[in-house]
Design an enzyme around this catalytic site. Structure first.
Site, PDB file in Angstrom:
ATOM      1  N   LYS A 157       0.843  -1.168   0.017  1.00 11.48           N
ATOM      2  CA  LYS A 157       0.071   0.149   0.115  1.00 11.48           C
ATOM      3  C   LYS A 157       0.906   1.241   0.226  1.00 11.48           C
ATOM      4  CE  LYS A 157      -1.543   2.854   2.777  1.00 11.48           C
ATOM      5  NZ  LYS A 157      -1.527   4.294   1.971  1.00 11.48           N
ATOM      6  N   GLU A 232      11.037   0.572   9.627  1.00 12.28           N
ATOM      7  CA  GLU A 232      11.982   1.801   9.217  1.00 12.28           C
ATOM      8  C   GLU A 232      11.529   3.105   9.622  1.00 12.28           C
ATOM      9  OE1 GLU A 232      14.849   1.608   8.460  1.00 12.28           O
ATOM     10  OE2 GLU A 232      15.337  -0.579   7.555  1.00 12.28           O
ATOM     11  N   CYS A 266      14.563  10.813   6.061  1.00 16.46           N
ATOM     12  CA  CYS A 266      14.577  10.221   7.326  1.00 16.46           C
ATOM     13  C   CYS A 266      15.847  10.178   7.808  1.00 16.46           C
ATOM     14  CB  CYS A 266      14.200   8.771   7.403  1.00 16.46           C
ATOM     15  SG  CYS A 266      14.959   7.874   6.448  1.00 16.46           S
ATOM     16  N   GLU A 366      11.727  15.871  14.928  1.00 15.86           N
ATOM     17  CA  GLU A 366      12.320  15.513  13.476  1.00 15.86           C
ATOM     18  C   GLU A 366      11.376  16.780  12.823  1.00 15.86           C
ATOM     19  OE1 GLU A 366      10.446  12.019  11.609  1.00 15.86           O
ATOM     20  OE2 GLU A 366      12.208  11.988  10.202  1.00 15.86           O
TER      21      GLU A 366
HETATM   22  P1  NAP Z   1       3.262   8.235   7.842  1.00 15.88           P
HETATM   23  O1  NAP Z   1       2.200   9.314   8.219  1.00 15.88           O
HETATM   24  O2  NAP Z   1       3.562   7.139   9.119  1.00 15.88           O
HETATM   25  O3  NAP Z   1       2.925   7.522   6.636  1.00 15.88           O
HETATM   26  C1  NAP Z   1       3.608   6.278   5.998  1.00 15.88           C
HETATM   27  C2  NAP Z   1       2.735   5.236   5.469  1.00 15.88           C
HETATM   28  O4  NAP Z   1       1.790   4.798   6.600  1.00 15.88           O
HETATM   29  C3  NAP Z   1       1.730   5.919   4.446  1.00 15.88           C
HETATM   30  O5  NAP Z   1       1.436   4.704   3.385  1.00 15.88           O
HETATM   31  C4  NAP Z   1       0.427   6.155   5.351  1.00 15.88           C
HETATM   32  O6  NAP Z   1      -0.770   5.807   4.429  1.00 15.88           O
HETATM   33  C5  NAP Z   1       0.361   4.854   6.291  1.00 15.88           C
HETATM   34  N1  NAP Z   1      -0.197   5.092   7.442  1.00 15.88           N
HETATM   35  C6  NAP Z   1      -0.733   6.058   7.840  1.00 15.88           C
HETATM   36  N2  NAP Z   1      -1.371   5.762   9.143  1.00 15.88           N
HETATM   37  C7  NAP Z   1      -1.689   4.410   9.158  1.00 15.88           C
HETATM   38  C8  NAP Z   1      -1.993   3.508  10.089  1.00 15.88           C
HETATM   39  N3  NAP Z   1      -2.922   3.933  11.107  1.00 15.88           N
HETATM   40  N4  NAP Z   1      -1.937   2.027   9.910  1.00 15.88           N
HETATM   41  C9  NAP Z   1      -1.102   1.967   8.732  1.00 15.88           C
HETATM   42  N5  NAP Z   1      -0.473   2.546   7.906  1.00 15.88           N
HETATM   43  C10 NAP Z   1      -0.938   4.102   8.051  1.00 15.88           C
HETATM   44  O7  NAP Z   1       4.802   8.714   7.440  1.00 15.88           O
HETATM   45  P2  NAP Z   1       4.890   9.875   6.195  1.00 15.88           P
HETATM   46  O8  NAP Z   1       4.689  11.215   7.039  1.00 15.88           O
HETATM   47  O9  NAP Z   1       4.421   9.476   5.164  1.00 15.88           O
HETATM   48  O10 NAP Z   1       6.537   9.699   6.355  1.00 15.88           O
HETATM   49  C11 NAP Z   1       7.597  10.323   6.998  1.00 15.88           C
HETATM   50  C12 NAP Z   1       8.037   9.522   7.957  1.00 15.88           C
HETATM   51  O11 NAP Z   1       8.690   8.368   7.558  1.00 15.88           O
HETATM   52  C13 NAP Z   1       9.171  10.377   8.715  1.00 15.88           C
HETATM   53  O12 NAP Z   1       9.015   9.932  10.226  1.00 15.88           O
HETATM   54  C14 NAP Z   1      10.561   9.687   8.199  1.00 15.88           C
HETATM   55  O13 NAP Z   1      11.610   9.661   8.973  1.00 15.88           O
HETATM   56  C15 NAP Z   1       9.921   8.111   7.958  1.00 15.88           C
HETATM   57  N6  NAP Z   1      10.828   7.652   7.086  1.00 15.88           N
HETATM   58  C16 NAP Z   1      11.718   6.537   7.445  1.00 15.88           C
HETATM   59  C17 NAP Z   1      12.627   6.083   6.636  1.00 15.88           C
HETATM   60  C18 NAP Z   1      13.546   4.856   7.171  1.00 15.88           C
HETATM   61  O14 NAP Z   1      14.117   4.171   6.324  1.00 15.88           O
HETATM   62  N7  NAP Z   1      13.673   4.798   8.448  1.00 15.88           N
HETATM   63  C19 NAP Z   1      12.619   6.217   5.181  1.00 15.88           C
HETATM   64  C20 NAP Z   1      11.719   7.434   4.589  1.00 15.88           C
HETATM   65  C21 NAP Z   1      10.909   7.915   5.866  1.00 15.88           C
HETATM   66  P3  NAP Z   1      -1.663   7.219   3.994  1.00 15.88           P
HETATM   67  O15 NAP Z   1      -0.640   7.872   3.027  1.00 15.88           O
HETATM   68  O16 NAP Z   1      -2.894   6.751   3.560  1.00 15.88           O
HETATM   69  O17 NAP Z   1      -1.969   7.868   5.159  1.00 15.88           O
END
Ligand code: NAP
Length: 463
Positions: A157, A232, A266, A366
């Site tokens: 997804k 991650e 990230c 962050e």
């Molecule tokens: P996010 O809000 O956690 O969203 C990531 C994914 O999770 C999206 O596909 C989102 O879907 C889904 N999601 C949201 N709510 C959910 C729930 N309750 N249950 C299951 N899935 C759910 O994060 P983001 O804002 O997109 O991304 C930024 C974050 O990712 C930052 O904190 C960054 O540091 C981290 N990141 C980490 C890495 C690593 O390798 N460690 C790499 C890249 C990014 P929807 O879009 O439909 O809401």
């Protein structure tokens, strides 16, 4: 929103495409189809899986410009960065096409001469992935490639902001000969699809890249069916500049790790920790470079910094800058915006802040934006204390040409990825992942395939 996902260009706010949101029934079916394909896929030889992955990589490369344009349209990053991400994405496929052929077991000397012991590896089963918007290609292939290489079917997804890159890549996987039931995508809201994934008895593993709060929730939900998880999650990377560092080199590397993808990575440096004797010189050099960066639409060939993904991200960045300035930070560059809520675009100019203190929000959370807060230190112990004073532990960087300083920092920093005189340490061949609340498990390298495998031990007796 109904059953349509509206994908917008964050540089203009204009609609790019409308995408169908899958119904719960369709998602259930996709999960069942994926599960049913497991028996067939795990029997495909490792060499054939490797060949199919290699095909996939080649076909993606043949469509590189098209994919890069889709990525820039939905994510906003400059075209050159999108092209780079296509290469980064295929590097994972290439790496795991090779690793597929190296899933070794072992024999263990038995405690009795009438026994033989064999340890073997087998694929874990259906893998479900949830990916973020900031690297829509690479975060998906970093999961799909090892899963497929190991013999696991895969369903993903993508983030609501950036489904188009994933959809294109999976279409190309099918064109490459990977069966349509073995790699699939579904679109829908994170919370709905997430719950369906975590509660499904058919899914054996959840692999997630995204924020720490959602990661924690997925771990809790996965406990019900004891699924394997790879997480991650968020980062809050420190970047330490020691007194002896090569300043021009450190500035150049800081520019790369800080402002790539408009600071929405990230692993991007979030806290710049500089020795007090060189802080002024470093800050001025960094601010000069930051002011020179060209901000704009990623499709324009001169653009170096694209838009912030959405209003929520923009508001968070602005609030952190305002909080820092209110508490005494000095603005050396940036603190300028080009945003229009009605149109739906949000640009933040590269910002450099000095006189930063630990009580500022920007030092604790962050940022996910192009802001470089600079704090000073006197002793290495102090630098390490500042760096480690966070629940996150993904990436850390330091710049020094003194091997004792470097060894000390390496030994004392609690982070999974360390760049010593290196602002870009990522790669398909290395184990990427975080400590503490930045995650569980590693992706990439030889470590990255292990989470898709079960270990089975056989004891043969009565010989
Ligand atoms: P996010 O809000 O956690 O969203 C990531 C994914 O999770 C999206 O596909 C989102 O879907 C889904 N999601 C949201 N709510 C959910 C729930 N309750 N249950 C299951 N899935 C759910 O994060 P983001 O804002 O997109 O991304 C930024 C974050 O990712 C930052 O904190 C960054 O540091 C981290 N990141 C980490 C890495 C690593 O390798 N460690 C790499 C890249 C990014 P929807 O879009 O439909 O809401």
């Amino acid at each position: 929103m109904g059953n349509i996902l509206i994908v917008k260009n964050p540089a203009t706010g204009k609609v790019i495409k409308e995408v169908k949101i899958n119904s719960e029934e369709e998602i259930r079916q996709a999960i069942k189809i994926g599960h049913d394909s497991f028996e067939k896929w795990k029997k495909v030889s490792a060499h054939e899986r490797s060949r199919l992955l290699t095909n996939w990589s080649r076909i993606i490369q043949e469509h590189k410009d098209e994919i890069a344009e889709i990525m820039t349209l939905e994510n906003g990053k400059p075209l050159s960065e999108s092209r780079g991400e296509v290469d980064y994405a295929t590097s994972y496929i290439d790496w795991y096409a090779e690793e597929a052929k190296r899933i070794y077991g072992r024999t263990v000397p038995a405690s009795s001469e009438t026994k033989r012991i064999v340890v073997s590896k087998q694929p874990i089963g259906l893998v479900a992935a949830i990916t973020p918007w900031n690297f829509p290609a690479a975060m998906m292939t970093r999961k799909a490639a090892p899963a497929l290489a190991a013999g696991c079917p895969f369903i993903v997804k993508p983030a609501a902001e950036t489904p188009l890159t994933t959809m294109k890549l999976i279409e190309l996987a099918h064109e490459a000969g990977i069966p349509t039931d073995v790699i699939q995508y579904v679109n829908g809201s994170g919370s709905v699809v997430g719950k369906m994934f975590t509660s499904s008895e058919y899914i054996r593993k959840i692999t997630f890249t995204g924020s720490t709060p959602i990661g924690k929730q997925l771990i809790k939900e996965s406990a019900e069916t004891i699924k394997h998880v790879t997480m991650e999650l968020g980062g809050h990377a420190p970047l330490i500049i020691a007194e002896d560092a090569d300043l021009d080199f450190a500035v150049a590397q800081t520019m790369i790790t800080k402002f790539r993808n408009a600071g929405q990575t990230c692993v991007c440096a979030n806290r710049i920790i500089v020795h007090e004797n060189i802080a002024e010189a470093f800050s001025e050099k960094l601010a000069k470079e930051a002011r020179n960066l060209k901000v704009g639409n990623g499709l324009d060939k001169d653009t170096q910094v694209g838009p912030i993904i959405n209003e929520k991200g923009f508001e968070k960045i602005v609030a952190q800058i305002n909080d820092a300035v209110k508490k005494g930070a000095e603005v050396l560059a940036g603190n300028r915006y080009n945003a229009d809520k009605d149109q739906g675009y949000f640009f933040v100019y590269p910002t450099v802040l000095t006189n930063v203190k630990p009580d500022m929000v920007i030092m604790q959370e962050e940022t996910f934006g192009p802001v470089a807060p600079i704090i000073t230190f006197r002793t290495l112990e102090e630098a390490v204390e500042i760096a480690n004073s966070t629940p996150y532990g993904l990436a850390a960087y330091f710049f020094t040409n003194n091997y004792k300083t470097g060894t000390y920092l390496h030994d004392h920093l609690d982070f999974g990825i360390i760049g010593w005189n290196d602002g870009a340490p990522s790669g398909a061949h290395i184990p990427f992942g975080g400590m503490k609340e930045s995650g569980l498990g590693r992706e990439g390298g030889i470590e990255g395939i292990e989470p898709y495998l079960e270990t089975k031990y056989l004891s043969i007796g009565n010989l």
